[in-house]
Design an enzyme around this catalytic site. Sequence first.
Site, PDB file in Angstrom:
ATOM      1  N   GLU A  66       8.910 -19.331  -8.794  1.00 34.56           N
ATOM      2  CA  GLU A  66       9.477 -19.342  -7.226  1.00 34.56           C
ATOM      3  C   GLU A  66       8.236 -18.668  -6.206  1.00 34.56           C
ATOM      4  OE1 GLU A  66      13.762 -18.975  -8.301  1.00 34.56           O
ATOM      5  OE2 GLU A  66      13.010 -17.138  -8.176  1.00 34.56           O
ATOM      6  N   ASP A 237      21.280 -16.266 -10.213  1.00 38.33           N
ATOM      7  CA  ASP A 237      20.131 -16.340  -9.231  1.00 38.33           C
ATOM      8  C   ASP A 237      19.245 -17.688  -9.283  1.00 38.33           C
ATOM      9  OD1 ASP A 237      18.475 -15.935 -11.410  1.00 38.33           O
ATOM     10  OD2 ASP A 237      17.527 -14.082 -10.534  1.00 38.33           O
TER      11      ASP A 237
HETATM   12  N1  LIG Z   1      19.136 -11.341  -7.734  1.00 39.22           N
HETATM   13  C1  LIG Z   1      17.790 -10.785  -7.855  1.00 39.22           C
HETATM   14  O1  LIG Z   1      17.135 -10.124  -6.631  1.00 39.22           O
HETATM   15  C2  LIG Z   1      17.105 -10.666  -9.227  1.00 39.22           C
HETATM   16  C3  LIG Z   1      15.906  -9.782  -8.910  1.00 39.22           C
HETATM   17  C4  LIG Z   1      15.352  -9.703 -10.483  1.00 39.22           C
HETATM   18  C5  LIG Z   1      16.196 -10.048 -11.523  1.00 39.22           C
HETATM   19  N2  LIG Z   1      17.119 -10.884 -11.507  1.00 39.22           N
HETATM   20  C6  LIG Z   1      17.842 -11.546 -12.688  1.00 39.22           C
HETATM   21  O2  LIG Z   1      18.575 -10.262 -13.225  1.00 39.22           O
HETATM   22  C7  LIG Z   1      18.445 -10.792 -14.601  1.00 39.22           C
HETATM   23  C8  LIG Z   1      17.975  -9.615 -15.617  1.00 39.22           C
HETATM   24  O3  LIG Z   1      16.503  -9.695 -15.465  1.00 39.22           O
HETATM   25  P1  LIG Z   1      15.764  -8.673 -16.460  1.00 39.22           P
HETATM   26  O4  LIG Z   1      14.375  -8.537 -15.708  1.00 39.22           O
HETATM   27  O5  LIG Z   1      16.461  -7.166 -16.701  1.00 39.22           O
HETATM   28  O6  LIG Z   1      15.632  -9.559 -17.815  1.00 39.22           O
HETATM   29  P2  LIG Z   1      15.726  -9.021 -19.249  1.00 39.22           P
HETATM   30  O7  LIG Z   1      15.710 -10.265 -20.098  1.00 39.22           O
HETATM   31  O8  LIG Z   1      15.052  -7.869 -19.600  1.00 39.22           O
HETATM   32  O9  LIG Z   1      17.252  -8.465 -19.658  1.00 39.22           O
HETATM   33  C9  LIG Z   1      18.507  -9.193 -19.651  1.00 39.22           C
HETATM   34  C10 LIG Z   1      19.465  -8.737 -20.517  1.00 39.22           C
HETATM   35  O10 LIG Z   1      20.594  -9.465 -20.344  1.00 39.22           O
HETATM   36  C11 LIG Z   1      21.387  -9.459 -21.764  1.00 39.22           C
HETATM   37  N3  LIG Z   1      22.198 -10.625 -21.735  1.00 39.22           N
HETATM   38  C12 LIG Z   1      21.934 -12.130 -21.969  1.00 39.22           C
HETATM   39  N4  LIG Z   1      23.423 -12.615 -22.054  1.00 39.22           N
HETATM   40  C13 LIG Z   1      24.181 -11.669 -21.842  1.00 39.22           C
HETATM   41  C14 LIG Z   1      25.486 -11.722 -21.884  1.00 39.22           C
HETATM   42  N5  LIG Z   1      26.199 -13.008 -22.044  1.00 39.22           N
HETATM   43  N6  LIG Z   1      26.223 -10.599 -21.860  1.00 39.22           N
HETATM   44  C15 LIG Z   1      25.572  -9.562 -21.754  1.00 39.22           C
HETATM   45  N7  LIG Z   1      24.082  -9.206 -21.906  1.00 39.22           N
HETATM   46  C16 LIG Z   1      23.472 -10.243 -21.934  1.00 39.22           C
HETATM   47  C17 LIG Z   1      19.917  -9.743 -22.658  1.00 39.22           C
HETATM   48  O11 LIG Z   1      20.135  -9.451 -24.014  1.00 39.22           O
HETATM   49  C18 LIG Z   1      19.089  -8.924 -21.953  1.00 39.22           C
HETATM   50  O12 LIG Z   1      18.816  -7.495 -22.637  1.00 39.22           O
HETATM   51  C19 LIG Z   1      17.703 -12.168 -14.795  1.00 39.22           C
HETATM   52  O13 LIG Z   1      18.507 -13.064 -14.876  1.00 39.22           O
HETATM   53  C20 LIG Z   1      16.983 -12.385 -13.433  1.00 39.22           C
HETATM   54  O14 LIG Z   1      16.494 -13.481 -13.188  1.00 39.22           O
HETATM   55  C21 LIG Z   1      17.703 -11.067 -10.255  1.00 39.22           C
END
Ligand SMILES: NC(=O)c1ccc[n+]([C@@H]2O[C@H](COP(=O)([O-])OP(=O)(O)OC[C@H]3O[C@@H](n4cnc5c(N)ncnc54)[C@H](O)[C@@H]3O)[C@@H](O)[C@H]2O)c1
Length: 365
Positions: A66, A237
């Site tokens: 993005e 997101d």
């Molecule tokens: N809204 C925002 O501004 C924003 C900003 C940054 C990241 N994000 C989003 O936040 C999320 C997390 O990012 P990250 O960098 O920590 O990713 P990451 O991959 O490091 O961590 C995600 C975690 O979620 C766990 N997970 C997956 N499915 C699950 C479930 N059903 N139940 C419980 N745990 C589960 C995974 O095992 C993993 O440990 C991503 O989806 C990312 O796109 C959003």
Amino acid sequence: MKRDPSPLDTDTLYLGAPDVARIVARKGLPACLAGVADRIHADFLRWHEFDKTPRVANHSADGVIELMPVSDASWYSFKYVNGHPKNTQRGVSTVMAFGVLADVATGAPRLLAELTLPTAIRTAAMSALAARTLARKDSRVMALIGNGAQAEFQAIAFRDLVGIRTLRVHDVDARASAKLVRNLQGQGLEIVVCASTAEAVRGADIVTTITADKQLATIITPEMVEPGMHFNGVGGDCPGKTELHADVLRAASVFVEFEPQTRIEGDLQQMPADFEVTELWRVLSGQTAGRTSDAQVTVFDSVGFAIEDYAALHFLHDMARELGIGDVIQLVPQMNDPKDLFATIGATADLQRAPARSSIATISA
Ligand SMILES: NC(=O)c1ccc[n+]([C@@H]2O[C@H](COP(=O)([O-])OP(=O)(O)OC[C@H]3O[C@@H](n4cnc5c(N)ncnc54)[C@H](O)[C@@H]3O)[C@@H](O)[C@H]2O)c1
């Protein structure tokens, strides 16, 4: 950083990953979270000064890349960011980012910075700012579902800016929760590792979902919702990627960053076009009420908006200047005569005509 650079100045400050990590280490994470939250707050209060657009997303089977542009009268910024939930299986981060701050008066890029760590900081700062505005003031217990790269930043931001003292954490990957417990040892937070999302959510004042899975997931289902809860939905997101069941949204008052973007990307993507939401800036500026009773359920349907990165880039630039961190690079040419781009290729340039087609054929024959 001065906010009105000389229009002829085309130097760019470069902050690579080690530079940004040093800035955060020197200032301290709590100060960075608070500093970025203050800037986001201030920038949200001048909402109408920004030229805003939903981000441009290129989707593939495993993820999304993005671009997030925004500008005011003085500064233009953009962030490049990806989201690839399967990346961690091959040792690569789910989210990686970098960004640029440019001078609107000339278009010159003034800052080029790594934004992976700042994305975690600004996302946590934004979440905590929303919760400080929308959650019950006596909130002390937060469920944290998804314990990956973003999780500790959320925990510290909610400790400092909201007053959370107990975390009830859950991740489908037990190693992620163990890592979070290790990283947050001695940080004044009681941490309870839970076997399921339902167990973690039970009795919590605030529920943060920050999972990564490229699917229409329902991490939070209606029976988990208790009166007065605040939901901070961060991982839903992008189109086709949600965390909250539609009935959770129906049972709540829903707040968003920039409505046109959240309708495409947020948990809100499941709802009809006329489902009512409130942009958070309206609450921050006192135009609209946020929470109106202790029993009300509130949702912050976070997707991440460009103004948050604009704020983070300005914070980084100021801190880099203050601490003397980063390198000045010539990202674009600097010329004595700006009309003489040709001169930049210098006397050594090979100005011979390209070989004719027949001679190429001869050489390769
Ligand atoms: N809204 C925002 O501004 C924003 C900003 C940054 C990241 N994000 C989003 O936040 C999320 C997390 O990012 P990250 O960098 O920590 O990713 P990451 O991959 O490091 O961590 C995600 C975690 O979620 C766990 N997970 C997956 N499915 C699950 C479930 N059903 N139940 C419980 N745990 C589960 C995974 O095992 C993993 O440990 C991503 O989806 C990312 O796109 C959003």
